[in-house]
Scaffold this motif. Structure first.
Motif, PDB file in Angstrom:
ATOM      1  N   ASP A  66      61.335 -68.762 -32.920  1.00 18.35           N
ATOM      2  CA  ASP A  66      60.232 -69.026 -33.860  1.00 18.35           C
ATOM      3  C   ASP A  66      59.782 -67.749 -34.570  1.00 18.35           C
ATOM      4  O   ASP A  66      59.373 -67.790 -35.733  1.00 18.35           O
ATOM      5  N   VAL A  67      59.848 -66.632 -33.858  1.00 16.75           N
ATOM      6  CA  VAL A  67      59.485 -65.350 -34.468  1.00 16.75           C
ATOM      7  C   VAL A  67      60.434 -65.041 -35.628  1.00 16.75           C
ATOM      8  O   VAL A  67      60.005 -64.636 -36.707  1.00 16.75           O
ATOM      9  N   ILE A  68      61.713 -65.259 -35.409  1.00 13.04           N
ATOM     10  CA  ILE A  68      62.687 -64.999 -36.476  1.00 13.04           C
ATOM     11  C   ILE A  68      62.399 -65.894 -37.686  1.00 13.04           C
ATOM     12  O   ILE A  68      62.390 -65.430 -38.831  1.00 13.04           O
ATOM     13  N   ARG A  69      62.122 -67.166 -37.432  1.00 13.78           N
ATOM     14  CA  ARG A  69      61.784 -68.088 -38.536  1.00 13.78           C
ATOM     15  C   ARG A  69      60.563 -67.608 -39.315  1.00 13.78           C
ATOM     16  O   ARG A  69      60.536 -67.618 -40.536  1.00 13.78           O
ATOM     17  N   LEU A  70      59.549 -67.181 -38.565  1.00 10.45           N
ATOM     18  CA  LEU A  70      58.306 -66.737 -39.213  1.00 10.45           C
ATOM     19  C   LEU A  70      58.536 -65.477 -40.048  1.00 10.45           C
ATOM     20  O   LEU A  70      58.043 -65.378 -41.172  1.00 10.45           O
ATOM     21  N   ILE A  71      59.281 -64.524 -39.487  1.00  6.98           N
ATOM     22  CA  ILE A  71      59.513 -63.285 -40.235  1.00  6.98           C
ATOM     23  C   ILE A  71      60.302 -63.586 -41.506  1.00  6.98           C
ATOM     24  O   ILE A  71      60.062 -62.998 -42.558  1.00  6.98           O
ATOM     25  N   ARG A  72      61.234 -64.544 -41.416  1.00  8.98           N
ATOM     26  CA  ARG A  72      62.030 -64.897 -42.599  1.00  8.98           C
ATOM     27  C   ARG A  72      61.181 -65.453 -43.724  1.00  8.98           C
ATOM     28  O   ARG A  72      61.565 -65.405 -44.887  1.00  8.98           O
ATOM     29  N   ARG A  73      60.025 -66.007 -43.360  1.00  5.32           N
ATOM     30  CA  ARG A  73      59.143 -66.552 -44.392  1.00  5.32           C
ATOM     31  C   ARG A  73      58.356 -65.458 -45.095  1.00  5.32           C
ATOM     32  O   ARG A  73      57.592 -65.747 -46.010  1.00  5.32           O
ATOM     33  N   GLY A  74      58.511 -64.199 -44.608  1.00  4.82           N
ATOM     34  CA  GLY A  74      57.863 -63.088 -45.298  1.00  4.82           C
ATOM     35  C   GLY A  74      56.370 -63.001 -45.027  1.00  4.82           C
ATOM     36  O   GLY A  74      55.551 -63.280 -45.884  1.00  4.82           O
ATOM     37  N   PRO A  75      56.007 -62.603 -43.820  1.00 10.07           N
ATOM     38  CA  PRO A  75      54.591 -62.554 -43.433  1.00 10.07           C
ATOM     39  C   PRO A  75      53.838 -61.423 -44.133  1.00 10.07           C
ATOM     40  O   PRO A  75      54.432 -60.423 -44.530  1.00 10.07           O
ATOM     41  N   LEU A  76      52.543 -61.573 -44.250  1.00 10.56           N
ATOM     42  CA  LEU A  76      51.664 -60.486 -44.705  1.00 10.56           C
ATOM     43  C   LEU A  76      51.512 -59.488 -43.556  1.00 10.56           C
ATOM     44  O   LEU A  76      51.865 -59.789 -42.419  1.00 10.56           O
ATOM     45  N   ALA A  77      50.945 -58.304 -43.875  1.00 11.25           N
ATOM     46  CA  ALA A  77      50.856 -57.222 -42.881  1.00 11.25           C
ATOM     47  C   ALA A  77      50.171 -57.678 -41.584  1.00 11.25           C
ATOM     48  O   ALA A  77      50.666 -57.441 -40.491  1.00 11.25           O
ATOM     49  N   GLY A  78      49.032 -58.330 -41.710  1.00  9.90           N
ATOM     50  CA  GLY A  78      48.276 -58.764 -40.532  1.00  9.90           C
ATOM     51  C   GLY A  78      49.047 -59.774 -39.713  1.00  9.90           C
ATOM     52  O   GLY A  78      49.084 -59.715 -38.475  1.00  9.90           O
ATOM     53  N   ASP A  79      49.696 -60.697 -40.396  1.00 13.73           N
ATOM     54  CA  ASP A  79      50.487 -61.712 -39.704  1.00 13.73           C
ATOM     55  C   ASP A  79      51.662 -61.090 -38.978  1.00 13.73           C
ATOM     56  O   ASP A  79      52.038 -61.532 -37.892  1.00 13.73           O
ATOM     57  N   LEU A  80      52.240 -60.060 -39.584  1.00 17.18           N
ATOM     58  CA  LEU A  80      53.386 -59.401 -38.974  1.00 17.18           C
ATOM     59  C   LEU A  80      52.994 -58.818 -37.618  1.00 17.18           C
ATOM     60  O   LEU A  80      53.753 -58.874 -36.649  1.00 17.18           O
ATOM     61  N   ARG A  81      51.780 -58.271 -37.573  1.00 16.22           N
ATOM     62  CA  ARG A  81      51.258 -57.738 -36.318  1.00 16.22           C
ATOM     63  C   ARG A  81      51.169 -58.853 -35.281  1.00 16.22           C
ATOM     64  O   ARG A  81      51.557 -58.662 -34.119  1.00 16.22           O
ATOM     65  N   VAL A  82      50.656 -59.995 -35.679  1.00 14.15           N
ATOM     66  CA  VAL A  82      50.518 -61.141 -34.775  1.00 14.15           C
ATOM     67  C   VAL A  82      51.891 -61.541 -34.225  1.00 14.15           C
ATOM     68  O   VAL A  82      52.059 -61.790 -33.030  1.00 14.15           O
ATOM     69  N   ILE A  83      52.861 -61.545 -35.121  1.00 13.15           N
ATOM     70  CA  ILE A  83      54.200 -62.006 -34.758  1.00 13.15           C
ATOM     71  C   ILE A  83      54.893 -61.022 -33.826  1.00 13.15           C
ATOM     72  O   ILE A  83      55.499 -61.407 -32.822  1.00 13.15           O
ATOM     73  N   LEU A  84      54.788 -59.721 -34.145  1.00 10.84           N
ATOM     74  CA  LEU A  84      55.443 -58.717 -33.293  1.00 10.84           C
ATOM     75  C   LEU A  84      54.763 -58.642 -31.930  1.00 10.84           C
ATOM     76  O   LEU A  84      55.432 -58.470 -30.903  1.00 10.84           O
ATOM     77  N   ALA A  85      53.445 -58.789 -31.915  1.00  7.62           N
ATOM     78  CA  ALA A  85      52.730 -58.802 -30.629  1.00  7.62           C
ATOM     79  C   ALA A  85      53.205 -59.998 -29.802  1.00  7.62           C
ATOM     80  O   ALA A  85      53.448 -59.872 -28.598  1.00  7.62           O
ATOM     81  N   ALA A  86      53.386 -61.143 -30.449  1.00  6.47           N
ATOM     82  CA  ALA A  86      53.841 -62.344 -29.740  1.00  6.47           C
ATOM     83  C   ALA A  86      55.200 -62.101 -29.083  1.00  6.47           C
ATOM     84  O   ALA A  86      55.425 -62.473 -27.929  1.00  6.47           O
ATOM     85  N   LEU A  87      56.071 -61.439 -29.820  1.00  7.11           N
ATOM     86  CA  LEU A  87      57.416 -61.144 -29.318  1.00  7.11           C
ATOM     87  C   LEU A  87      57.339 -60.302 -28.045  1.00  7.11           C
ATOM     88  O   LEU A  87      58.019 -60.560 -27.051  1.00  7.11           O
ATOM     89  N   ARG A  88      56.485 -59.295 -28.078  1.00  6.13           N
ATOM     90  CA  ARG A  88      56.397 -58.385 -26.935  1.00  6.13           C
ATOM     91  C   ARG A  88      55.666 -59.033 -25.760  1.00  6.13           C
ATOM     92  O   ARG A  88      56.044 -58.836 -24.601  1.00  6.13           O
ATOM     93  N   VAL A  89      54.613 -59.798 -26.068  1.00  8.29           N
ATOM     94  CA  VAL A  89      53.865 -60.462 -24.996  1.00  8.29           C
ATOM     95  C   VAL A  89      54.781 -61.470 -24.293  1.00  8.29           C
ATOM     96  O   VAL A  89      54.784 -61.572 -23.062  1.00  8.29           O
ATOM     97  N   ALA A  90      55.593 -62.177 -25.063  1.00  5.63           N
ATOM     98  CA  ALA A  90      56.523 -63.149 -24.463  1.00  5.63           C
ATOM     99  C   ALA A  90      57.468 -62.451 -23.498  1.00  5.63           C
ATOM    100  O   ALA A  90      57.762 -62.968 -22.414  1.00  5.63           O
ATOM    101  N   SER A  91      57.925 -61.257 -23.883  1.00  2.00           N
ATOM    102  CA  SER A  91      58.852 -60.534 -23.033  1.00  2.00           C
ATOM    103  C   SER A  91      58.166 -60.105 -21.728  1.00  2.00           C
ATOM    104  O   SER A  91      58.757 -60.190 -20.643  1.00  2.00           O
ATOM    105  N   ASP A  92      56.911 -59.680 -21.810  1.00  2.00           N
ATOM    106  CA  ASP A  92      56.185 -59.323 -20.577  1.00  2.00           C
ATOM    107  C   ASP A  92      55.934 -60.545 -19.695  1.00  2.00           C
ATOM    108  O   ASP A  92      56.062 -60.470 -18.475  1.00  2.00           O
TER     109      ASP A  92
END
Lengths: 231, 231
Positions: A66-92
């Motif tokens: 889902d992160v890859i799908r979201l990034i492909r849609r071209g997120p704004l700066a704030g959203d990108l932070r949300v998405i990258l944080a989600a990726l890392r939190v999922a890994s933890d």
């Protein structure tokens, strides 16, 4: 599912957060179940905990997708932070699930020896670790940077408890050679709990990143001292 | 540096790869230095290894920063894969660095006791882990999926060596209570090396992801058996 319906960007972000919340709840349940299994010496239940770990792994795969799908849609700066944080939190969270399953696995080795009185300390450490994970997930959902800082600060308490248990287990091993194998498993189980605290700290740092971007968190106390324990 | 010069997208990607390569080389050097330090019982050198870990952490921060910049520029699908793989590989390399520094730290506790004959097995395990990391980094730079598969397959050998060392250390502890504390440190050092193998495997999976996208790697043998060791 529903791939033919085009979701709005906000809906997709909402789905991502829901997945994270579900993953987080599962990891806390797995940890608590693993601690119960140790206390009850229940091999059947241990096998269930080990088996359930797959569901967390599958959810992490879904989050990555889902992160890859979201990034492909071209997120704004704030959203990108949300998405990258989600990726890392999922890994933890995925690692917390692994560590919980490993505790269940080791409990089965413990059950081959007579019951030890030394699992109480492990339980206390485990309950504290579970609270850390629960609190940091709440901070994540609420985007509460102060709560995240508190979780990170509490990691020092967890480390202190861990160091005490580590020393205690070493003395049991010295007193009775028959305790060496089970206490070694307990040492590794305790280490897993200490690591779960570290993952809670990582999540806390990501909550901070969500709110403050790349600005660093304020400094804090150092971690476990067992690396230099000599008994 | 040079922030006022706008780099091309390809140049930025190249910088990112260079950072990853540098991080990877540093983590292998750190691991090899940590193993030397254990053999030579050299506290001064151990402190240097511990201190050097910061440079790897700083590079990971830089990678994270550069990844955000690259994603903001709106990568194409293939580039996005490169960027997300870089993010994950950096995180694994950072952990390899942590684990190497922790081995150096524990060596200082070992040096407080008389020399043990049991560090040979650790060295063999460590050399194998270092080779895994080196090989997987080469596979990453060359984008060689087959080489990545081979690294992942070799992880089973590392696990077998680890399990043997684990059992061996437990028997030493049973024979001599004075060996318990140092052997416990050796157990954790060995566990660190086994974890480094897991991180090499993670990197191998990311090499696969780079080439094949979200398609899963072929199945493989399972991991360490020490969770159920009873001696």
């Amino acid at each position: 599912m529903n791939n033919h319906i085009v979701k709005s960007y906000d809906d997709e972000q909402r789905v991502l957060l829901d997945e994270l919340i579900r993953m987080g709840q599962m990891s806390v349940s797995q940890l608590e179940a693993a601690l119960d299994v140790v206390e009850r010496r229940d091999d059947k239940a241990a096998e269930r905990v080990i088996g359930n770990d797959e569901a967390i792994d599958a959810l992490e795969q879904q989050v990555n997708h889902d992160v890859i799908r979201l990034i492909r849609r071209g997120p704004l700066a704030g959203d990108l932070r949300v998405i990258l944080a989600a990726l890392r939190v999922a890994s933890d969270i995925e690692r917390i699930g692994d560590l919980a399953a490993n505790i269940a696995k080791r409990s089965m080795a413990l059950n081959l020896a007579p019951p030890l009185p030394h699992t109480r300390g492990l339980d206390a450490l485990g309950r504290m670790a579970a609270r850390q994970v629960r609190d940091v997930l709440d901070a994540y959902v609420a985007r509460d940077g102060e709560a995240a800082l508190r979780v990170r600060a509490s990691d020092a308490e967890l480390d202190t408890l861990y160091t005490g248990l580590f020393r205690e287990l070493l003395t049991y091993m010295m007193e009775d050679a028959r305790a060496i194998t089970p206490c070694t498993h307990l040492l590794f189980m305790a280490k897993n709990l200490e690591r779960i605290g570290d993952h809670a700290t990582n999540i806390a740092e990501n909550v901070w990143f969500l709110i403050h971007g790349e600005e660093l968190m304020p400094p804090r106390d150092k971690r476990d001292d067992t690396n230099s324990v000599v008994v």
